[in-house]
Each structure stands twice: as C-alpha cells, then as structure tokens.
Write an enzyme that holds these catalytic residues in place. Sequence first.
Site, PDB file in Angstrom:
ATOM      1  N   ARG A  54      12.959  -1.430   7.994  1.00  0.00           N
ATOM      2  CA  ARG A  54      11.602  -1.042   7.613  1.00  0.00           C
ATOM      3  C   ARG A  54      10.638  -1.797   8.504  1.00  0.00           C
ATOM      4  NH1 ARG A  54       9.456  -0.736   1.691  1.00  0.00           N
ATOM      5  NH2 ARG A  54       7.732  -0.262   3.087  1.00  0.00           N
ATOM      6  N   ARG A  95       5.392   4.179  -7.156  1.00  0.00           N
ATOM      7  CA  ARG A  95       6.361   3.677  -6.186  1.00  0.00           C
ATOM      8  C   ARG A  95       7.702   4.363  -6.411  1.00  0.00           C
ATOM      9  NH1 ARG A  95       3.967   1.973  -1.821  1.00  0.00           N
ATOM     10  NH2 ARG A  95       3.140  -0.154  -1.867  1.00  0.00           N
ATOM     11  N   ALA A 101      -1.207  -4.400   0.303  1.00  0.00           N
ATOM     12  CA  ALA A 101      -0.208  -4.606   1.356  1.00  0.00           C
ATOM     13  C   ALA A 101      -0.068  -3.355   2.193  1.00  0.00           C
ATOM     14  CB  ALA A 101       1.140  -4.986   0.742  1.00  0.00           C
ATOM     15  N   GLY A 106      19.819  -8.892   1.762  1.00  0.00           N
ATOM     16  CA  GLY A 106      21.184  -8.421   1.562  1.00  0.00           C
ATOM     17  C   GLY A 106      21.437  -7.057   2.183  1.00  0.00           C
ATOM     18  N   GLU A 161      -2.371  10.326   3.418  1.00  0.00           N
ATOM     19  CA  GLU A 161      -1.138   9.551   3.510  1.00  0.00           C
ATOM     20  C   GLU A 161      -0.437   9.456   2.156  1.00  0.00           C
ATOM     21  OE1 GLU A 161      -1.958   5.785   5.324  1.00  0.00           O
ATOM     22  OE2 GLU A 161      -2.796   6.687   7.155  1.00  0.00           O
TER      23      GLU A 161
END
Length: 202
Positions: A55, A78, A95, A134, A161
């Site tokens: 990402r 989300r 963010a 991980g 967006e």
Amino acid sequence: MNILDHASYSASDVTIESREFLFRGFIQVEKVNLTHRLFHRSEYSPIIQRELIHRPEAAGVLLYNNQQQRFALIEQFRVGALNDSESAWQLEIIAGVLDGNESPETCIRRESLEESGCEINELQHLFSFYPSAGACAEFFHLYAAEVDLPSNGGIFGIPDEGEDIQLHLFDYAEITMLFKNNRLKNAPVIMALQWLSQHIQR
C-alpha cells in the site's frame, strides 16, 4: 548489539529466492519466496512463501486545541471493517496516502483541508510505524497539530474519490469514554489519543 538501538539482524540477513506480482491496482499483492537468518544459529530458515500487500506510504494527524480543550476526529465508511459486528463506519484521525514524491507533512496539510477545512501551521511528529507488518508493507507517519478548530463539525471529503466524511469535535473529558465504549478500532487513532492523554496530564 543493543536491542534498544538496533534490530537483531539487518536486511542483509534475508535472501529473496523469487517474487512475482499476483495483483496490481491501488494496492498490489506480491508472492515472495525467501529465507532468513535464524536466532542464535548459523543456518537460515527453509524457504518460506508469503503474500505481501503493498500500500502507498501514508500519514495522519490528530487535530487538537488546548485553549478550547477539544480535539477532532472524522467518521467514514471503511471496507476493511465490513465484517465488524457493530459498524463499518469508523472513527479515525485525518489521514491519507502520499501522492508521488509528496512529503508526509505536505500530505497531512492537504488532507486536513479536504477532510476538516482546518489549516495546519506547525506539526509535531509522534511515530512512524508499520500498521500490520505481518502481511502489509504500508508505512505510516503519525503527527499531532494544534489548530483553530471550528465551532461545529460538518461533512467533508472529495465526492469524486468516493469520500463522505463527517467531522466530529470532542471535549478532552470524553477521551476516556471513547476508549471504554470500544469506539476506537484502528491503531493511529488509539496511539494519537493515548499521546493526547499524556499531553494533557503534563
């Protein structure tokens, strides 16, 4: 070697046997075969196969105001919380992902205007970390900024967006309740509000 200053081993202690991309989109998924050095042994591990999610690098900021004794969080849908038994709408700090060669600070200032309408002058860096090392290579920069908060929340984001973001304002006294009510379920917002709690106590 002092573990307080350095990891036990370095990048040179990993051998990449092969790697190939399985998917390339906004995120990328790569299949990696590797071996790595084992603790307190001279030999390396057997070949290990892992899927690695890439990402873009990201940054976030907690907006607060000591004089007003308030801070701001945003709420949005989300997809990662789609299976959450309570809600996929999560409380978060502001963010976003870095755009090209954009610096974390520039990213944060842009995202703050888009998601809250607040202009940021000075930024305080708190931590930089891997949210889920991980399986994911994302690297996240966490900041705090004291700003002039608006009197009320509102709806923000860039519709083109797919953003539909609600700004919420909270009193410092409500931090404990947010933790007790299990309303905070992602690492950056938990880390940021733990920092704010310590900041208030000082």
